[in-house]
Design a protein around this motif. Structure first.
Motif, PDB file in Angstrom:
ATOM      1  N   UNK A   1     -16.302 -17.140 -22.140  1.00  0.00           N
ATOM      2  CA  UNK A   1     -16.723 -15.991 -22.948  1.00  0.00           C
ATOM      3  C   UNK A   1     -17.676 -15.094 -22.196  1.00  0.00           C
ATOM      4  N   UNK A   2     -18.606 -15.721 -21.468  1.00  0.00           N
ATOM      5  CA  UNK A   2     -19.574 -14.913 -20.729  1.00  0.00           C
ATOM      6  C   UNK A   2     -18.888 -14.106 -19.645  1.00  0.00           C
TER       7      UNK A   2
ATOM      8  N   UNK B   1     -17.335 -11.035 -21.393  1.00  0.00           N
ATOM      9  CA  UNK B   1     -18.303  -9.997 -21.746  1.00  0.00           C
ATOM     10  C   UNK B   1     -18.879  -9.343 -20.505  1.00  0.00           C
ATOM     11  N   UNK B   2     -19.027 -10.129 -19.431  1.00  0.00           N
ATOM     12  CA  UNK B   2     -19.584  -9.550 -18.214  1.00  0.00           C
ATOM     13  C   UNK B   2     -18.626  -8.522 -17.623  1.00  0.00           C
TER      14      UNK B   2
ATOM     15  N   UNK C   1     -16.585  -6.770 -19.330  1.00  0.00           N
ATOM     16  CA  UNK C   1     -16.634  -5.586 -20.189  1.00  0.00           C
ATOM     17  C   UNK C   1     -17.877  -4.750 -19.940  1.00  0.00           C
ATOM     18  N   UNK C   2     -18.908  -5.382 -19.410  1.00  0.00           N
ATOM     19  CA  UNK C   2     -20.133  -4.634 -19.115  1.00  0.00           C
ATOM     20  C   UNK C   2     -19.850  -3.515 -18.122  1.00  0.00           C
TER      21      UNK C   2
ATOM     22  N   UNK D   1     -16.670  -2.196 -17.671  1.00  0.00           N
ATOM     23  CA  UNK D   1     -15.502  -1.408 -18.048  1.00  0.00           C
ATOM     24  C   UNK D   1     -15.978  -0.034 -18.476  1.00  0.00           C
ATOM     25  N   UNK D   2     -15.321   1.025 -18.054  1.00  0.00           N
ATOM     26  CA  UNK D   2     -15.740   2.350 -18.529  1.00  0.00           C
ATOM     27  C   UNK D   2     -15.671   2.410 -20.048  1.00  0.00           C
ATOM     28  N   UNK D   3     -16.689   3.028 -20.625  1.00  0.00           N
ATOM     29  CA  UNK D   3     -16.737   2.992 -22.076  1.00  0.00           C
ATOM     30  C   UNK D   3     -15.765   4.009 -22.660  1.00  0.00           C
ATOM     31  N   UNK D   4     -15.373   3.759 -23.894  1.00  0.00           N
ATOM     32  CA  UNK D   4     -14.393   4.626 -24.539  1.00  0.00           C
ATOM     33  C   UNK D   4     -15.068   5.725 -25.348  1.00  0.00           C
ATOM     34  N   UNK D   5     -16.407   5.701 -25.374  1.00  0.00           N
ATOM     35  CA  UNK D   5     -17.120   6.684 -26.178  1.00  0.00           C
ATOM     36  C   UNK D   5     -16.881   8.095 -25.653  1.00  0.00           C
TER      37      UNK D   5
END
Lengths: 356, 197
Positions: free
Chosen positions: B18-19, B22-23, B25-26, B28-32
């Motif tokens: 899991x870590x 999440x790491x 994803x840290x 990954x370019x954000x979708x915002x």
């Protein structure tokens, strides 16, 4: 030592005491501001969002804005609360986590109080936080707050046992409860850190290594539980209990709980770093020694200590956005069936190795 | 005992898996999409706020009649033969002064039905969608290029012209004076504002 230095500077014990007593505050507040921002950024980026972006560069002033908002907020006290306890609780919680900073060695030149029972004092004084939390939950006169407080008490008391056993294993190796001595035992070379078996010569170090690693994992898990962080955040489980024991608090009292939480996070990380990761020691020598500026060494040490603390705080955040919350029975199973027996066996083995 | 050890192993391994996720994803370019500063381009034929290019408008009132919610209101005054009203961009001669071209976006349902009948293609949808107002009256958009004074003047001119014409008609005695000789000015103006709505 900073206290003697201040006493000489001002020529009075009282002023020196006040100033050296306020010094951790000057560390905690900027740290809390930074950690809240970091938490929001880390959580956002782990979810592929951006987090605060508006206030300052990448939102770095967001927490300052939040604090300004909290200061302006009305301080609401519900009618049926127990006023005295309700008002004391946040102070007590903050005091508990603040007092722990007294015995944490930030660098070889600065430790609030170099008492010989340092680590024991930290464990004992952290227990005050539970009293404050129980007080807050009870005085709020709100069933969710009380649930949160009782859960917190149960959890912290359970998880203090593995923490203390692991601390004992380290103490057995070092032979002192004084955190400065624990730090000095681990020299400024990273292979002498406690996680790699400490600065013990010969085969003993290699044998100790796996057990120290187990000890580190256990103390990290249980320290997470002690500061009520996810996956052990059942005392303030948002989805079940609104916000647990601080549901009824608003304005600056809420901010104090918040500050205490982040101070506690750092205190716990600092203890882990001190016990297993060389405390304030640099992993590879000092620049100050290299270029002959000895006064630079304590500053470097402070930097390394803070960096290690913030790294473990970051790992706490990382875990928060990785793991879901444990159920109460799972929480107790993990502590009583897994952590305590393993920690105890680990402790016995380490003690045996040290005796032989 | 085996189960116990397996639980420990599973617990640790799954936490690290899991870590790792999440790491990753840290970084990954954000979708915002930071909305007010960065805007998503509108799709083709998106229907947003209307715009009227009043230079091209010939005041034919077809859009107002097509509107299902009557949010467009147009007033026109006939131009005098001597007036130069200019031409539309397609070279069509304009004959009417468009004294009023109001669109009430509080009523508008963004159906685009007004766009199709326009003979000069002067009313169309833009990709402007941020025009919220605190007051509903703020949503009344006035597209007419003429100032109120201009409008008054045009009306007067026209009435004068009508009156002159009527006078000329009256002056030249024609075979059968069946038609009422003097259409009074107010009546003419009332007649003029008829196409409204």
């Amino acid at each position: 030592m900073i206290y003697e230095f201040l006493a000489n500077l001002f020529g009075g014990d009282v002023i020196a005491s006040f100033i050296s007593g306020a010094l951790p505050f000057a560390f905690i507040v900027p740290f809390a501001l930074f950690a809240v921002w970091l938490e929001r950024k880390v959580s956002a980026h782990m979810q592929d969002r951006l987090g605060p972006m508006r206030v300052g560069y990448h939102g770095w002033m967001q927490t300052i804005a939040d604090i300004l908002k909290l200061i302006q907020k009305e301080d609401i006290t519900a009618t049926d609360t127990d006023k005295k306890l309700f008002n004391i609780a946040p102070v007590l919680v903050f005091m508990g986590s603040y007092a722990a900073f007294a015995a944490i060695p930030f660098s070889s030149a600065y430790i609030g109080s170099g008492i010989d029972l340092g680590i024991l004092y930290i464990v004992a004084v952290s227990g005050l936080v539970v009293a404050g939390i129980l007080m807050a939950g009870w005085a709020s006169n709100n069933k969710y707050s009380l649930y949160g407080a009782v859960r917190s008490a149960a959890q912290v008391i359970s998880y203090e046992i593995p923490t203390v056993i692991v601390i004992l294993t380290v103490v057995v190796v070092v032979g002192s409860l004084n955190l400065t001595k624990v730090t000095e035992f681990q020299t400024n070379r990273f292979w002498d850190w406690m996680i790699f078996g400490g600065s013990i010569a010969g085969i003993k170090k290699l044998i100790l290594l796996p057990f120290m690693f187990i000890g580190f994992i256990i103390i990290y898990i249980s320290s997470l539980a002690e500061v009520n962080r996810t996956p052990f955040d059942i005392p303030e489980a948002e989805s079940e209990l609104v916000a647990g024991y601080h549901t009824e608090y608003s304005g600056m009292k809420f901010a104090m709980f918040f500050l205490a939480e982040y101070a506690n996070m750092f205190a716990v990380s600092a203890v882990v770093a001190t016990l297993f990761f060389g405390g304030y020691h640099s992993p590879f020598g000092y620049l100050g020694n290299l270029i002959g500026l000895t006064w630079l060494v304590p500053i470097e040490q402070f930097f390394w200590f803070t960096a290690k603390g913030i790294f473990f705080v970051f790992v706490q955040m990382w875990l928060r956005w990785t793991l879901p919350r444990l159920r109460v029975d799972q929480l107790m199973t993990l502590c009583w069936k897994y952590l305590i027996p393993i920690a105890f066996v680990n402790f016995l083995i380490v003690a045996l190795i040290m005796v032989l | 005992m085996r189960e116990y050890l397996n639980n420990i192993k599973d617990g640790l391994v799954t936490v690290f898996i899991g870590m790792k996720i999440t790491f990753l994803h840290l970084f990954t370019p954000s979708v915002t999409i930071q909305y007010p500063s960065v805007k998503v381009p509108m799709v083709d034929r998106a229907r947003n706020r209307l715009f009227v290019n009043i230079d091209d408008c010939i005041g034919c009132d077809q859009c107002a009649r097509a509107c299902p919610v009557s949010c467009i209101s147009i007033d026109t005054v006939k131009g005098l033969p001597t007036d130069d009203l200019g031409k539309t961009s397609q070279g069509k001669k304009k004959a009417l002064w468009v004294t009023k071209f109001d669109i009430d976006f509080a009523k508008c349902c963004y159906c685009q039905l007004c766009v199709f009948p326009c003979p000069t293609e002067c009313i169309y949808m833009t990709d402007e969608y941020e025009f919220s107002q605190l007051e509903r009256t703020g949503l009344l958009y006035k597209f007419s290029a003429l100032s109120p004074e201009d409008v008054e003047q045009k009306k007067e001119n026209f009435q004068k012209f009508e009156a002159e014409k009527a006078a000329a008609k009256a002056a030249a005695p024609k075979p059968v004076p069946v038609v009422k000789p003097t259409p009074p000015p107010p009546a003419s103006s009332a007649e003029e504002s008829k196409p409204e709505n």
